[in-house]
Design an enzyme around this catalytic site. Structure first.
Site, PDB file in Angstrom:
ATOM      1  N   ASP A  12     -51.095  61.213 -22.162  1.00 10.34           N
ATOM      2  CA  ASP A  12     -49.894  62.059 -22.099  1.00 10.34           C
ATOM      3  C   ASP A  12     -48.702  61.148 -22.318  1.00 10.34           C
ATOM      4  OD1 ASP A  12     -48.183  64.293 -21.486  1.00 10.34           O
ATOM      5  OD2 ASP A  12     -47.914  63.512 -19.469  1.00 10.34           O
ATOM      6  N   SER A  13     -47.528  61.744 -22.486  1.00 18.41           N
ATOM      7  CA  SER A  13     -46.309  60.950 -22.583  1.00 18.41           C
ATOM      8  C   SER A  13     -46.069  60.176 -21.290  1.00 18.41           C
ATOM      9  CB  SER A  13     -45.125  61.877 -22.830  1.00 18.41           C
ATOM     10  OG  SER A  13     -45.055  62.825 -21.785  1.00 18.41           O
ATOM     11  N   TYR A  44     -41.658  62.947 -24.560  1.00 17.79           N
ATOM     12  CA  TYR A  44     -42.040  63.249 -25.941  1.00 17.79           C
ATOM     13  C   TYR A  44     -41.359  64.548 -26.411  1.00 17.79           C
ATOM     14  CZ  TYR A  44     -46.022  59.938 -26.412  1.00 17.79           C
ATOM     15  OH  TYR A  44     -46.817  58.831 -26.525  1.00 17.79           O
ATOM     16  N   CYS A  75     -51.188  66.585 -23.398  1.00 24.73           N
ATOM     17  CA  CYS A  75     -49.749  66.780 -23.568  1.00 24.73           C
ATOM     18  C   CYS A  75     -49.582  67.830 -24.660  1.00 24.73           C
ATOM     19  CB  CYS A  75     -49.123  65.455 -23.994  1.00 24.73           C
ATOM     20  SG  CYS A  75     -47.390  65.576 -24.496  1.00 24.73           S
ATOM     21  N   GLU A 156     -40.638  65.293 -13.240  1.00 20.44           N
ATOM     22  CA  GLU A 156     -40.823  63.824 -13.231  1.00 20.44           C
ATOM     23  C   GLU A 156     -39.997  63.189 -12.122  1.00 20.44           C
ATOM     24  OE1 GLU A 156     -42.310  61.256 -14.963  1.00 20.44           O
ATOM     25  OE2 GLU A 156     -43.486  62.552 -16.261  1.00 20.44           O
ATOM     26  N   CYS A 188     -46.926  73.077 -20.908  1.00 23.46           N
ATOM     27  CA  CYS A 188     -46.530  71.683 -20.714  1.00 23.46           C
ATOM     28  C   CYS A 188     -47.351  71.204 -19.531  1.00 23.46           C
ATOM     29  CB  CYS A 188     -45.041  71.579 -20.405  1.00 23.46           C
ATOM     30  SG  CYS A 188     -44.521  69.919 -19.904  1.00 23.46           S
ATOM     31  N   THR A 189     -47.938  70.034 -19.671  1.00 24.27           N
ATOM     32  CA  THR A 189     -48.875  69.610 -18.635  1.00 24.27           C
ATOM     33  C   THR A 189     -48.172  69.196 -17.339  1.00 24.27           C
ATOM     34  OG1 THR A 189     -48.957  67.449 -19.736  1.00 24.27           O
ATOM     35  CG2 THR A 189     -50.744  68.988 -20.189  1.00 24.27           C
ATOM     36  N   HIS A 190     -46.850  69.173 -17.359  1.00 23.09           N
ATOM     37  CA  HIS A 190     -46.114  68.947 -16.113  1.00 23.09           C
ATOM     38  C   HIS A 190     -46.045  70.219 -15.249  1.00 23.09           C
ATOM     39  CE1 HIS A 190     -44.708  65.314 -18.077  1.00 23.09           C
ATOM     40  NE2 HIS A 190     -44.042  64.972 -16.992  1.00 23.09           N
TER      41      HIS A 190
END
Ligand code: DGL
Length: 275
Positions: A12-13, A44, A75, A156, A188-190
């Protein structure tokens, strides 16, 4: 030569892909994996497709050198911009690549939803990849997309609960483009980290909306794929390695949020002047 005991490569980023790693681990507890978070180049979501492709290929090389049996692009932004390039490169080594878009498109296309909302970074939403793939698979589903660029940096930074994140989540989900959706894809994987807050928003507003976190769908997809290829590990010795391209204490802290336990991050200097 890949075997069932070879590790899975995941990237992932940054650390958002740990939500995918975590879901894979819950579904396939005997898998070893090598995780790479490109923290030096995060986010990203605001980069050009060419740049995302360049970073993704360098990471793919790193994972291939570490003899992975499968690569998961954990990602959405990199899946949208770089999947074909990464698969083409990995093909030379006989390694399959899973992105986090196709499994979700497959899932949603066979559902009974009428109108699906999709939220993600500018790179993912700007690529129009979700509407194009869903239209090709099931043209009866209406798709509404919304770029939500503040969410990944907010997460984040550790803002997953409280007034600030609530206000930002509400402002985005109130957007009229998402009116009358009956499902929302967290592309979005977040975002699995704010799934509860998103669910609360729809509850408070008396709306019935299914919330689809891509990490769980992708983990199930990976399990099926490994089973079909006879590559599910039964090993008692499981190893998980975590690499980042830039190391900070705060990242080490935030990692716990994503992985739900302490993680030892290692620095991997795979980026040089020319890549
Ligand atoms: N985790 C990335 C994704 O799924 C978003 C974070 C970023 O912008 O780097 O798109």
């Amino acid at each position: 030569m890949k075997t069932a005991e070879s590790p899975i490569g995941i990237f992932d980023s940054g650390i958002g892909g740990l939500t995918v790693a975590n879901a894979v681990l819950n579904t396939l507890p005997r898998e070893s994996f090598i995780y790479f978070g490109d923290t030096a180049h995060l986010p990203y979501g605001d980069k050009s497709p060419d740049t995302i492709k360049r970073f993704s290929l360098a990471i793919t090389d790193f994972l291939l050198q570490n003899k992975v049996k499968l690569i998961i692009i954990a990602c959405n932004s990199a899946s949208a911009a770089a999947f074909e390039a990464v698969q083409e490169h990995a093909d030379k080594f006989g390694i399959r690549v899973v992105n986090v878009i196709d499994p979700v498109v497959e899932y949603i296309s066979s559902s009974r939803h009428n109108k699906v909302g999709i939220i993600g970074t500018r790179a993912t939403i700007g690529s129009q990849i979700f509407p194009a793939k869903i239209a090709a698979a099931n043209p009866l589903i209406e798709v509404a997309t919304l770029a939500t660029p503040l969410l990944a940096p907010m997460i984040e930074s550790g803002f997953v609960k409280g007034d600030i994140s609530k206000a930002i989540v509400e402002a985005y989900l109130n957007d009229p483009v998402l009116d009358n959706i009956d499902a929302i894809i967290l592309a979005c994987t977040h975002y699995p980290l704010i799934k509860k807050e998103i669910a609360q928003y729809y509850k408070d507003n008396n709306k019935k909306v299914e919330i689809l976190a891509t990490n769980e769908i992708v983990a199930q997809y990976v399990k099926n794929l490994l089973r079909d290829e006879n590559l599910i590990s039964n090993s008692e010795e499981v190893e998980h390695h975590f690499y980042v391209s830039d190391f900070t204490e705060s990242f080490a802290d935030t990692t716990k949020l994503f992985y739900k336990k302490e993680v030892h991050l290692q620095f991997a200097p795979i980026f040089s002047g020319e890549n």
